[in-house]
Design an enzyme around this catalytic site. Structure first.
Site, PDB file in Angstrom:
ATOM      1  N   LYS A 294     -16.890  36.454   9.663  1.00 49.78           N
ATOM      2  CA  LYS A 294     -16.846  37.568  10.615  1.00 49.78           C
ATOM      3  C   LYS A 294     -16.653  37.066  12.035  1.00 49.78           C
ATOM      4  CE  LYS A 294     -17.185  41.123  10.135  1.00 49.78           C
ATOM      5  NZ  LYS A 294     -15.964  41.976  10.065  1.00 49.78           N
TER       6      LYS A 294
ATOM      7  N   ASP B   9     -16.385  34.083   4.431  1.00 49.82           N
ATOM      8  CA  ASP B   9     -15.392  34.768   3.587  1.00 49.82           C
ATOM      9  C   ASP B   9     -14.449  33.768   2.943  1.00 49.82           C
ATOM     10  OD1 ASP B   9     -16.322  36.858   5.653  1.00 49.82           O
ATOM     11  OD2 ASP B   9     -15.311  38.031   4.109  1.00 49.82           O
TER      12      ASP B   9
END
Lengths: 158, 301
Positions: free
Chosen positions: B223, B212
């Protein structure tokens, strides 16, 4: 609860016995209880036992364990094993994951004998969660790696 | 080979269609949006994430720019999902508009180019993976594992994906495993905690995850559970590859890690868990030292 609220906690992996709960009552400031997939032993066995003993419990998913060690939130790991063997101990699935991450972060692992936990009729399928089907029927059994008991030796126990 | 997750958010005239990822794979339904408020609700409810939130941001800018500036929309997005770099996305879109002034065309042009870059990134990773790859993965990278498999096949390499279920939202099983199996790509499903044993048994010879956020130094935010895999992979001498985009020259520790409502730790479980304390940090940090290679969007390793 947030991560910042967790300090100097004890992580528990495997099914707790009444004796270990008594010990934790004396020694643990707070106990982190991962759910322990696939049978969710942490959630369904450990959390209720600890709450009954009035011990502060906080639950999390199994994959949060590494972050907890990385952030220095855990001061001890209690690993509940099923039996001793020549190579070390036999413990339920995921024990190597928890114990090795603990050792790699220099957090001591204390191995204790598991308590009795009745897993008869409990959903132990990787592709379901507490009996709830998550994917199409065709994919449910042929494409999973079934969790095994794990032998843990010196790499994590010393 | 295809997956609805390759483009989970679409622009349909004056409305946005969002694939409700929380219902997959049992239902494939789209939510129609015609307001920024509804888009923000969709975002905060995790109906879409990862690439979906990028597309959602661009399309919200396209439809609602008359009432809200791009910067304002990015700030609102960041309030809902604080870890993701929406402020930088705003810069990207504004930069694109300097070349293509029409915002709809600018957004579409960027998204089209982005997809080509994803294919290139998969090809770059395929070049370095082993000839018989047993790839451990977590969460979901919006169809890019399909691109990776195609690229491996083109190189006469074989691959099996071993997919961590990725609690609590189960993106591994519900999204990655589903889209791989739907395309007849070899895939096996495991609980998150089985990774260490499979590494020790040499069932895994590489780890591939999305990211991300990434820093210029090579740190990755992804995650929660990614760090555990990276840490274990390093211990077992298994290479760890991260698919990254737009690394920033910042200290990874200054990036806020989003903590979701505690009841989400019990997602998809039946029953009432409101009596239990829990916590759910959505992401974790993997320091550069654990990442064998960041495979960047431009295809550079």
């Amino acid at each position: 609860m947030e991560l910042k609220d967790i300090k100097d906690a004890t992580l528990v992996w495997g099914a707790l016995s009444a004796e270990t709960v008594k010990l934790l009552k004396k020694t643990a400031r707070a106990v982190v209880v991962p759910e322990i997939r696939p049978a969710l032993v942490g959630l369904y066995h450990n959390a209720p036992l600890l709450r009954k003993a009035d011990i502060e419990v906080v639950c999390c998913c199994d994959n949060v364990v590494g972050l907890l060690f990385y952030k220095g939130k855990i001061s001890k790991t209690v690993l509940c094993y099923k039996r001793q063997v020549a190579a070390g101990v036999v413990a339920r699935a995921g024990s190597l994951y928890a114990a090795l991450l603990s050792k790699l972060h220099k957090v001591p692992v204390e191995a204790v004998l598991e308590g009795n936990v009745d897993c008869q009729g409990v959903d132990k399928d990787v592709s379901t969660l507490g009996g709830r089907r998550l994917i199409g029927e065709d994919d449910c059994t042929r494409f999973v790696i079934k969790p095994d008991d794990e032998v843990l030796g010196e790499e994590v126990l010393r | 080979m295809n997956s609805p997750l390759l483009f989970p958010v679409k622009l349909d005239g004056n409305r946005i269609l969002v694939l409700d990822e929380t219902l997959l794979p049992l239902k494939e339904e789209y939510i129609a949006l015609d307001s920024l408020d509804k888009a923000l609700w969709v975002l905060s409810q995790m109906k879409t994430r990862s690439l979906g939130q990028v597309l959602l941001f661009f399309y919200c800018c396209v439809l609602f720019e008359r009432n809200f500036s791009i910067d304002e929309i990015s700030r609102k997005f960041k309030q809902r999902r604080p870890t993701f770099d929406f402020l930088f996305l705003a810069q990207i879109l504004k930069g694109q508009m300097r070349k293509i002034p029409d915002i709809r065309e600018a957004a579409n042009s960027f998204i089209c180019a982005f997809d080509k870059l994803r294919r290139k990134r998969s090809a770059a990773l395929a070049d370095i993976l082993p000839a018989d790859a047993s790839i451990l993965t977590i969460c979901n990278v919006n169809g890019e594992l399909i691109y990776l498999y195609q690229a491996l096949t083109e190189r006469s390499k074989r691959a099996t994906f071993i997919v961590c279920e990725t609690r609590p939202y189960l993106q591994g099983v519900r999204l990655s495993f589903w889209e791989l199996r739907k395309n007849n790509i070899p895939a096996l499903l495991i609980c998150d905690n089985q990774a260490a044993l499979l590494m020790r048994r040499q069932r895994i010879n590489c780890v591939v995850t999305g990211a991300d956020r990434a820093t210029a130094k090579g740190d990755v935010i992804n995650k929660v559970g990614t760090y555990s895999l990276a840490c274990l992979a390093k211990y077992f001498n298994i290479p760890f590859y991260s698919l990254t985009q737009y690394p920033r020259d910042i200290d990874v520790e200054t990036i806020p890690i989003e903590e979701r409502p505690q009841q989400e730790a019990f997602m998809f479980l039946e029953g009432d868990y409101s009596h239990l304390d829990a916590f759910y940090p959505a992401f974790d940090i993997t320091p550069a030292g654990f990442v064998t290679k960041s495979v960047e969007l431009a295809g550079r390793n």
